[in-house]
Scaffold this motif. Structure first.
Motif, short mmCIF file in Angstrom:
data_model
loop_
_atom_site.label_atom_id
_atom_site.label_comp_id
_atom_site.label_asym_id
_atom_site.label_seq_id
_atom_site.Cartn_x
_atom_site.Cartn_y
_atom_site.Cartn_z
N ASP A 120 0.81 -1.22 0.00
CA ASP A 120 0.00 0.00 0.00
C ASP A 120 0.85 1.28 0.00
N HIS A 143 0.68 3.46 -2.46
CA HIS A 143 -0.29 4.47 -2.87
C HIS A 143 0.34 5.76 -3.41
N ASP A 189 -1.36 -2.29 -4.27
CA ASP A 189 -1.76 -0.89 -4.12
C ASP A 189 -0.53 0.02 -4.21
N HIS A 200 -6.50 -1.05 -5.99
CA HIS A 200 -6.26 0.25 -6.63
C HIS A 200 -5.43 0.11 -7.91
N HIS A 202 -2.83 -9.61 -1.58
CA HIS A 202 -3.14 -8.21 -1.23
C HIS A 202 -4.14 -8.18 -0.08
N HIS A 261 -3.67 -4.29 2.31
CA HIS A 261 -5.05 -3.89 2.03
C HIS A 261 -5.72 -3.12 3.16
N HIS A 301 -4.14 -1.49 5.63
CA HIS A 301 -3.27 -0.39 6.06
C HIS A 301 -3.05 -0.42 7.57
ZN ZN Z 1 -4.52 0.15 -0.13
#
Ligand code: ZN
Length: 251
Positions: free
Chosen positions: A8, A10, A34, A61, A117, A149, A151
């Protein structure tokens, strides 16, 4: 073998760079998905992730931004960010993102582990509570599952008669810090390194972990990063302001 576990990210380049700088020695990188979404540096984060190599798993994502998934399940802010990301990506990076493998992903030289994930049962499931963890913990013969996933840094363990949850106990809010979790034989584990680029456990510091397979030791890490620059990139991209402010709160 020592794995550097990232999840993640991001599109938060500053958090990724700080995590790489803070990470102790490792043999291979595992990226739990992600890679993009929410943040302001999608191409830069993809380039950096690709240059690190290693194992990859796709996240929701990554699917949304590369057009593999409808945006109907996304909240409006996440949907906006996915569309903005799709617009920014170079054709090559878009293609790379679209071809990331679906979990569970396995590693030949680490057969006791699998990488996902969300959950090994469904890549988009959220494993938040010990109750959520029980089925995926006991449904597979592979004892160790690394996931992202949610976080939320930490993990879950179980055998046929008991189950438990682990959250790393940290002492500071602004400094680099790490906490060890010693794995025990005879238990199954779900292990989440936390989110590099958008933590949601109330701690703004970038999260990652190292897994030492010989020592059966997970070291959870937090590191401060250049939050201001990451926020400025989100605002300069005219992404929703909330995506910048939430980074400071770790929510
Ligand atoms: Zn995420």
């Amino acid at each position: 073998m020592r794995l550097l576990l990232l999840s993640d990210i991001h599109s938060n380049l500053e958090a990724l760079e700080a995590s790489l700088a803070a990470a102790p020695a490792y043999d291979r990188v595992v990226n739990l998905g992600d890679i993009v979404g929410y943040g302001g540096s999608p191409n830069e984060v993809i380039q950096r992730s690709r240059s690190l190599g290693g194992i990859f798993v796709r996240g929701n994502h990554d699917k949304a931004a590369s057009g593999l998934m409808e945006l109907t399940d996304f909240n409006p802010i996440a949907g906006l960010a996915a569309l903005w990301t799709r617009d920014q990506l170079t054709p090559e990076n878009l293609d790379w993102l679209r071809n990331l493998p679906q979990g569970p992903v396995h590693m030949e030289d680490l057969p006791e582990s699998q990488f996902v994930h969300g959950s090994p049962i469904d890549e988009d499931d959220y494993v938040v509570t010990a109750r959520d963890a029980l089925e995926p913990l006991l449904a597979f013969s592979v004892p160790l599952t690394f996931f992202g996933h949610t976080h939320l840094q930490g993990g879950f363990s179980a055998n046929a008669t008991s189950n438990d949850a682990f959250r790393p106990p940290y002492k500071t809010v602004g400094q680099a810090e790490s906490t060890d979790w010693q794995l025990k034989p005879g238990l199954h584990y779900l292990i989440n390194p936390g989110s590099v680029g958008q933590p949601r456990d109330g701690d703004w510091r970038a999260a990652f972990a190292i897994f030492d397979s010989e020592a059966q030791l997970v070291s959870f890490h937090r590191t401060p990063y250049d939050l201001k620059t990451a926020q400025e990139r989100i605002l300069a991209a005219q992404l929703p302001q909330r995506l910048a402010t939430r980074l400071a709160a770790g929510r």
